[in-house]
Design a protein around this motif. Structure first.
Motif, PDB file in Angstrom:
ATOM      1  N   ALA A   1      48.939  42.633  31.205  1.00 33.26           N
ATOM      2  CA  ALA A   1      48.281  41.761  30.222  1.00 33.26           C
ATOM      3  C   ALA A   1      47.035  41.125  30.838  1.00 33.26           C
ATOM      4  O   ALA A   1      45.983  41.038  30.190  1.00 33.26           O
ATOM      5  N   ALA A   2      47.140  40.716  32.108  1.00 36.82           N
ATOM      6  CA  ALA A   2      45.976  40.117  32.788  1.00 36.82           C
ATOM      7  C   ALA A   2      44.857  41.145  32.960  1.00 36.82           C
ATOM      8  O   ALA A   2      43.673  40.826  32.802  1.00 36.82           O
ATOM      9  N   GLY A   3      45.225  42.376  33.268  1.00 40.58           N
ATOM     10  CA  GLY A   3      44.229  43.438  33.411  1.00 40.58           C
ATOM     11  C   GLY A   3      43.549  43.748  32.094  1.00 40.58           C
ATOM     12  O   GLY A   3      42.322  43.941  32.031  1.00 40.58           O
ATOM     13  N   GLU A   4      44.337  43.786  31.032  1.00 40.33           N
ATOM     14  CA  GLU A   4      43.790  44.031  29.688  1.00 40.33           C
ATOM     15  C   GLU A   4      42.805  42.924  29.314  1.00 40.33           C
ATOM     16  O   GLU A   4      41.703  43.201  28.823  1.00 40.33           O
ATOM     17  N   GLU A   5      43.184  41.693  29.570  1.00 34.19           N
ATOM     18  CA  GLU A   5      42.317  40.560  29.239  1.00 34.19           C
ATOM     19  C   GLU A   5      41.006  40.621  30.019  1.00 34.19           C
ATOM     20  O   GLU A   5      39.929  40.422  29.456  1.00 34.19           O
ATOM     21  N   ARG A   6      41.097  40.931  31.305  1.00 38.19           N
ATOM     22  CA  ARG A   6      39.890  40.982  32.146  1.00 38.19           C
ATOM     23  C   ARG A   6      38.985  42.118  31.702  1.00 38.19           C
ATOM     24  O   ARG A   6      37.775  41.936  31.573  1.00 38.19           O
ATOM     25  N   LEU A   7      39.550  43.293  31.459  1.00 46.11           N
ATOM     26  CA  LEU A   7      38.750  44.442  31.038  1.00 46.11           C
ATOM     27  C   LEU A   7      38.082  44.174  29.689  1.00 46.11           C
ATOM     28  O   LEU A   7      36.899  44.457  29.514  1.00 46.11           O
ATOM     29  N   MET A   8      38.815  43.598  28.759  1.00 44.08           N
ATOM     30  CA  MET A   8      38.248  43.338  27.435  1.00 44.08           C
ATOM     31  C   MET A   8      37.135  42.302  27.504  1.00 44.08           C
ATOM     32  O   MET A   8      36.166  42.386  26.737  1.00 44.08           O
TER      33      MET A   8
ATOM     34  N   THR B   1      44.413  47.042  43.265  1.00 44.34           N
ATOM     35  CA  THR B   1      44.362  46.589  41.873  1.00 44.34           C
ATOM     36  C   THR B   1      45.745  46.152  41.404  1.00 44.34           C
ATOM     37  O   THR B   1      45.873  45.165  40.672  1.00 44.34           O
ATOM     38  N   GLU B   2      46.760  46.843  41.855  1.00 49.82           N
ATOM     39  CA  GLU B   2      48.134  46.457  41.533  1.00 49.82           C
ATOM     40  C   GLU B   2      48.475  45.113  42.200  1.00 49.82           C
ATOM     41  O   GLU B   2      49.064  44.229  41.571  1.00 49.82           O
ATOM     42  N   GLU B   3      48.077  44.949  43.454  1.00 51.12           N
ATOM     43  CA  GLU B   3      48.312  43.687  44.162  1.00 51.12           C
ATOM     44  C   GLU B   3      47.596  42.521  43.487  1.00 51.12           C
ATOM     45  O   GLU B   3      48.074  41.385  43.538  1.00 51.12           O
ATOM     46  N   ALA B   4      46.478  42.800  42.845  1.00 53.54           N
ATOM     47  CA  ALA B   4      45.735  41.766  42.112  1.00 53.54           C
ATOM     48  C   ALA B   4      46.373  41.454  40.762  1.00 53.54           C
ATOM     49  O   ALA B   4      45.912  40.561  40.046  1.00 53.54           O
ATOM     50  N   GLY B   5      47.416  42.195  40.394  1.00 53.77           N
ATOM     51  CA  GLY B   5      48.121  41.944  39.143  1.00 53.77           C
ATOM     52  C   GLY B   5      47.441  42.500  37.910  1.00 53.77           C
ATOM     53  O   GLY B   5      47.733  42.073  36.793  1.00 53.77           O
ATOM     54  N   LEU B   6      46.532  43.463  38.111  1.00 51.43           N
ATOM     55  CA  LEU B   6      45.761  43.989  36.980  1.00 51.43           C
ATOM     56  C   LEU B   6      46.321  45.293  36.417  1.00 51.43           C
ATOM     57  O   LEU B   6      46.019  45.650  35.267  1.00 51.43           O
ATOM     58  N   ILE B   7      47.098  46.006  37.217  1.00 51.04           N
ATOM     59  CA  ILE B   7      47.764  47.224  36.744  1.00 51.04           C
ATOM     60  C   ILE B   7      49.209  47.198  37.240  1.00 51.04           C
ATOM     61  O   ILE B   7      49.556  46.440  38.154  1.00 51.04           O
ATOM     62  N   GLU B   8      50.025  48.043  36.625  1.00 53.06           N
ATOM     63  CA  GLU B   8      51.415  48.176  37.056  1.00 53.06           C
ATOM     64  C   GLU B   8      51.817  49.639  36.990  1.00 53.06           C
ATOM     65  O   GLU B   8      51.192  50.436  36.287  1.00 53.06           O
ATOM     66  N   ARG B   9      52.857  49.959  37.732  1.00 48.93           N
ATOM     67  CA  ARG B   9      53.388  51.323  37.744  1.00 48.93           C
ATOM     68  C   ARG B   9      54.718  51.355  37.004  1.00 48.93           C
ATOM     69  O   ARG B   9      55.463  50.388  37.035  1.00 48.93           O
TER      70      ARG B   9
ATOM     71  N   ALA C   1      32.868  47.650  40.931  1.00 46.39           N
ATOM     72  CA  ALA C   1      32.510  48.769  40.050  1.00 46.39           C
ATOM     73  C   ALA C   1      33.632  49.794  40.005  1.00 46.39           C
ATOM     74  O   ALA C   1      33.993  50.303  38.929  1.00 46.39           O
ATOM     75  N   GLN C   2      34.233  50.091  41.162  1.00 42.05           N
ATOM     76  CA  GLN C   2      35.320  51.073  41.188  1.00 42.05           C
ATOM     77  C   GLN C   2      36.560  50.558  40.464  1.00 42.05           C
ATOM     78  O   GLN C   2      37.220  51.300  39.751  1.00 42.05           O
ATOM     79  N   ARG C   3      36.872  49.280  40.651  1.00 41.39           N
ATOM     80  CA  ARG C   3      38.046  48.722  39.965  1.00 41.39           C
ATOM     81  C   ARG C   3      37.816  48.719  38.459  1.00 41.39           C
ATOM     82  O   ARG C   3      38.716  49.020  37.679  1.00 41.39           O
ATOM     83  N   TYR C   4      36.617  48.383  38.035  1.00 42.36           N
ATOM     84  CA  TYR C   4      36.280  48.420  36.607  1.00 42.36           C
ATOM     85  C   TYR C   4      36.458  49.833  36.058  1.00 42.36           C
ATOM     86  O   TYR C   4      37.092  50.029  35.015  1.00 42.36           O
ATOM     87  N   ASP C   5      35.915  50.823  36.770  1.00 40.63           N
ATOM     88  CA  ASP C   5      36.047  52.211  36.323  1.00 40.63           C
ATOM     89  C   ASP C   5      37.512  52.630  36.255  1.00 40.63           C
ATOM     90  O   ASP C   5      37.938  53.286  35.299  1.00 40.63           O
ATOM     91  N   LEU C   6      38.286  52.267  37.259  1.00 42.77           N
ATOM     92  CA  LEU C   6      39.707  52.596  37.303  1.00 42.77           C
ATOM     93  C   LEU C   6      40.419  52.016  36.078  1.00 42.77           C
ATOM     94  O   LEU C   6      41.138  52.727  35.361  1.00 42.77           O
ATOM     95  N   MET C   7      40.188  50.734  35.826  1.00 49.45           N
ATOM     96  CA  MET C   7      40.848  50.075  34.704  1.00 49.45           C
ATOM     97  C   MET C   7      40.383  50.639  33.367  1.00 49.45           C
ATOM     98  O   MET C   7      41.189  50.805  32.441  1.00 49.45           O
TER      99      MET C   7
END
Length: 140
Positions: free
Chosen positions: A104-111, A80-88, A42-48
């Motif tokens: 791109a992977a984070g965008e795909e998962r969130l969408m 979340t960065e280690e999971a490849g879902l966000i970047e800095r 839930a927290q990772r979803y909210d973050l993304m």
């Protein structure tokens, strides 16, 4: 306003608040369930979701949006960065600041989560409208 009228008014308001919170909790439980099926806490979803809605955010901005302490957000960002879902990336305005954005992977998962929730979001909006109309009619 008499004490009795005041109690009646407060009672109607309490019913509206309780009904709203019950529907909100149902929505949050459904959202968390769909996010979990997509491999997101839930927290990772909210973050993304917050990052994507803004395009890019700093950790301090996320703290305010998520209502979490900076240490908690920093750890959440790290995982979340280690999971490849966000970047800095460094801020163009201040080299000391890092901006976060979805990969791109984070965008795909969130969408995929948002697509699954779209129907449920519509259902929540309709349910809240019905609750509000019913309680407004009852409290006149």
């Amino acid at each position: 306003m008499s004490t009795r009228a005041s109690r009646t008014s407060a009672s109607g308001e309490l019913e509206r608040v309780a009904a709203f919170r019950a529907e909100l909790r149902r929505f949050l439980l459904r959202t968390n369930s769909v996010a979990t099926r997509a491999g997101l806490s839930a927290q990772r979803y909210d973050l993304m979701l917050m990052i994507r809605s803004a395009g890019e955010l700093r950790v301090t901005e996320l703290c305010d949006l998520l209502q979490l302490q900076q240490t908690a957000v920093t750890q959440l960002v790290k995982r979340t960065e280690e999971a490849g879902l966000i970047e800095r990336r460094p801020s163009p305005d201040d080299g000391r600041v890092w901006l976060l954005r979805l990969t791109a992977a984070g965008e795909e998962r969130l969408m995929s989560v948002l697509a699954s929730l779209r129907e449920e979001g519509d259902a929540l909006s309709e349910a809240l409208s019905r609750v509000d109309a019913r309680l407004r009619a009852a409290t006149g």
